[in-house]
Design a protein around this motif. Structure first.
Motif, short mmCIF file in Angstrom:
data_model
loop_
_atom_site.label_atom_id
_atom_site.label_comp_id
_atom_site.label_asym_id
_atom_site.label_seq_id
_atom_site.Cartn_x
_atom_site.Cartn_y
_atom_site.Cartn_z
N LYS A 121 0.81 -1.22 0.00
CA LYS A 121 0.00 0.00 0.00
C LYS A 121 0.84 1.27 0.00
O LYS A 121 0.57 2.21 -0.73
CB LYS A 121 -0.89 0.02 1.25
N ASN B 220 5.51 1.28 6.43
CA ASN B 220 4.56 0.55 7.26
C ASN B 220 5.21 -0.77 7.69
O ASN B 220 5.46 -1.63 6.86
CB ASN B 220 3.27 0.30 6.45
N PHE C 254 4.14 -3.40 9.03
CA PHE C 254 3.38 -4.59 8.62
C PHE C 254 3.75 -4.94 7.17
O PHE C 254 4.00 -6.10 6.85
CB PHE C 254 1.87 -4.32 8.73
N ASP D 111 -3.79 -9.51 1.23
CA ASP D 111 -4.05 -8.57 2.32
C ASP D 111 -5.24 -7.65 2.02
O ASP D 111 -6.23 -7.67 2.73
CB ASP D 111 -2.78 -7.76 2.66
N GLN E 184 -5.77 -13.32 4.45
CA GLN E 184 -5.17 -13.57 5.76
C GLN E 184 -6.08 -14.40 6.66
O GLN E 184 -5.64 -15.26 7.39
CB GLN E 184 -4.81 -12.25 6.46
N ALA F 133 -7.72 2.77 8.12
CA ALA F 133 -6.56 3.13 7.27
C ALA F 133 -7.06 4.18 6.27
O ALA F 133 -7.49 5.24 6.69
CB ALA F 133 -6.03 1.87 6.61
N ASN G 239 -9.64 -4.07 2.40
CA ASN G 239 -9.63 -4.98 3.55
C ASN G 239 -10.32 -4.31 4.74
O ASN G 239 -11.27 -4.85 5.32
CB ASN G 239 -8.21 -5.48 3.88
N GLN G 240 -9.89 -3.10 5.10
CA GLN G 240 -10.52 -2.43 6.25
C GLN G 240 -12.02 -2.20 6.01
O GLN G 240 -12.83 -2.38 6.92
CB GLN G 240 -9.82 -1.09 6.54
N TRP H 210 -13.96 -5.33 6.70
CA TRP H 210 -14.01 -5.64 8.13
C TRP H 210 -14.99 -4.71 8.85
O TRP H 210 -15.73 -5.13 9.73
CB TRP H 210 -12.61 -5.52 8.77
N ASP I 114 -3.16 5.05 7.35
CA ASP I 114 -1.95 4.28 7.67
C ASP I 114 -0.71 5.16 7.73
O ASP I 114 0.41 4.71 7.50
CB ASP I 114 -1.74 3.12 6.67
N PRO J 12 -8.63 -1.12 13.05
CA PRO J 12 -8.33 -2.36 12.31
C PRO J 12 -7.13 -2.16 11.39
O PRO J 12 -7.14 -2.60 10.24
CB PRO J 12 -9.63 -2.61 11.53
N THR J 13 -6.13 -1.49 11.86
CA THR J 13 -4.90 -1.23 11.12
C THR J 13 -3.75 -1.14 12.11
O THR J 13 -3.89 -0.49 13.16
CB THR J 13 -4.95 0.09 10.31
N THR J 14 -2.63 -1.76 11.75
CA THR J 14 -1.49 -1.79 12.68
C THR J 14 -0.93 -0.39 12.95
O THR J 14 -0.48 -0.11 14.04
CB THR J 14 -0.38 -2.69 12.13
N LEU K 92 -6.40 -4.43 15.30
CA LEU K 92 -5.39 -5.30 14.69
C LEU K 92 -4.03 -4.63 14.82
O LEU K 92 -3.83 -3.53 14.28
CB LEU K 92 -5.72 -5.52 13.22
N LEU L 170 -4.24 -10.25 15.32
CA LEU L 170 -3.56 -10.17 14.02
C LEU L 170 -3.28 -11.58 13.53
O LEU L 170 -3.63 -12.56 14.20
CB LEU L 170 -2.24 -9.38 14.09
N TRP L 171 -2.71 -11.68 12.35
CA TRP L 171 -2.22 -12.94 11.79
C TRP L 171 -0.74 -12.70 11.57
O TRP L 171 -0.25 -11.58 11.78
CB TRP L 171 -2.95 -13.23 10.47
#
Ligand code: RAM
Length: 353
Positions: free
Chosen positions: A53, A57, A59, A134, A148, A177, A183-184, A187, A213, A238-240, A264, A284-285
């Motif tokens: 992305k 970052n 992640f 992702d 994921q 994000a 993804n976000q 979710w 992000d 829901p974002t690191t 996450l 997280l995964w």
């Protein structure tokens, strides 16, 4: 004889220079560097690119590390790229460059679900195998998605967690994000569905806000939430990047115990906030494994071992065998379940990713 010997040396030197230049081009500018070493597998000289992305970052760095491991194990070359900003335009520019370099496969972590379709279709028309991981792109834009974990489970567990943390009562907000991140967004849709359950009738989702992000933007969005909603009980990120930024703001403002944070997060970035109880637990995964699985999927596609169709199976190195399954929008390879990190296990994981 002597003449040919010198010619040979000169030609070898030119070749070495050309190879080095090609590698540099892939690493270019402020974007992520390229892999380039080859391992012991039999993927020939194939070049597999991943476009994350945005740069900066952690992640994404772990995801690309796993991708590079897999590609090198298979004997190919990994090209790791990301735009500076998490935009669709930045990704299109990089993908155009990769198409002209005639890479063998492209793994995209989409900054937009539909917006990359023209450039990704162009890549596939030129014979490049395209997959997403992702953050998915639509089914016309890729051959398979490496997922994921089940998006419904990821969405619902974050609401279940926050409800337990605030005793099923009060205002909550989401710090996401970018507003286009597929993804976000997926979710968050599942979070909203979970919130329809009567168990949560005393909870209110007051706002979904976007930190893109980016650390600074995530900090200022958190501060804005606290200002707009003085009674706010919890932030779900829901974002690191978002969860670490929100936890830092709550810690710095001394709001432990008043506003909780979950979502996450990377254990390495969140250990201190799990320990100081700003974030009692989060999920997280393994991003390294996700990248590794995507790398092996890219290799299997470009070797013609799979086509991305339902029922295709392949070996993903240390992770074992995987099967391609059907989803509502195309096909996928699924890594596993989200994992919970809390005070009992955070020490084990904080040095891993
Ligand atoms: C951020 C990115 C990434 C997401 C994680 C949870 O690092 O948005 O796409 O999967 O958070």
């Amino acid at each position: 004889m002597k003449k040919f010997g010198i010619l040979g040396i000169v030609l070898t030197a030119i070749l070495a220079l050309l190879v080095a230049c090609g590698d540099q081009g892939a690493a270019g500018g402020s974007e992520e560097g390229s892999g380039g070493d080859t391992g012991g597998g039999d993927d020939g000289d194939k070049r597999h690119a991943i476009v994350f992305k945005s740069t900066g970052n952690p992640f994404g760095e772990k995801l690309m590390e796993g991708f590079e491991d897999a590609v090198q194990e298979a004997g190919g070359e990994a090209i790791l790229r990301a735009p500076e900003q998490p935009t669709v335009e930045g990704q299109i520019q990089i993908i155009e460059e990769l198409i002209s370099q005639q890479i063998d496969s492209l793994t995209i972590v989409g900054n937009d679900y539909d917006g990359l379709e023209p450039v990704l279709t162009k890549a596939m028309d030129r014979g490049i195998e395209v997959l997403s991981t992702d953050s998915a792109v639509n089914e016309n834009s890729r051959m398979v998605h490496v997922n994921q974990a089940d998006p419904e489970a990821i969405g619902r567990i974050q609401i279940e967690a926050v409800a337990e943390m605030i005793d099923y009562e009060g205002e909550i907000a989401v710090l996401s994000a970018t507003s286009q991140a597929s993804n976000q967004n997926l979710w968050i849709e599942w979070m909203k569905k979970e919130l329809e359950n009567a168990d949560y009738e005393n909870m209110e989702l007051v706002e979904v806000t976007y930190g893109d992000d980016l650390r600074d933007k995530s900090v200022s969005e958190t501060e804005a939430l606290l200002q707009s909603y003085p009674d706010l009980k919890a932030i779900i990120a829901p974002t690191t990047v978002g969860i670490a930024a929100a936890s830092k703001v709550i810690t710095d403002k001394g709001l432990q115990g008043e506003v909780v944070v979950t979502g996450l997060g990377l254990p390495s970035e969140m250990a201190e906030y799990i320990q100081n109880e700003v974030s009692p637990w989060m999920y997280l995964w393994n991003p390294i494994e996700l990248g590794y699985l995507a790398g092996y999927t890219a290799v299997a596609l470009s070797d013609g071992e799979i086509t991305g169709d339902v029922g295709d199976t392949f070996e993903a190195g240390d992770l074992g065998s995987y099967e391609v399954t059907e989803t509502e929008d195309g096909t996928e390879v699924l890594l596993g379940d989200p994992f919970r990190f809390d005070i009992d296990n955070i020490d084990e994981w904080k040095d891993v990713y």
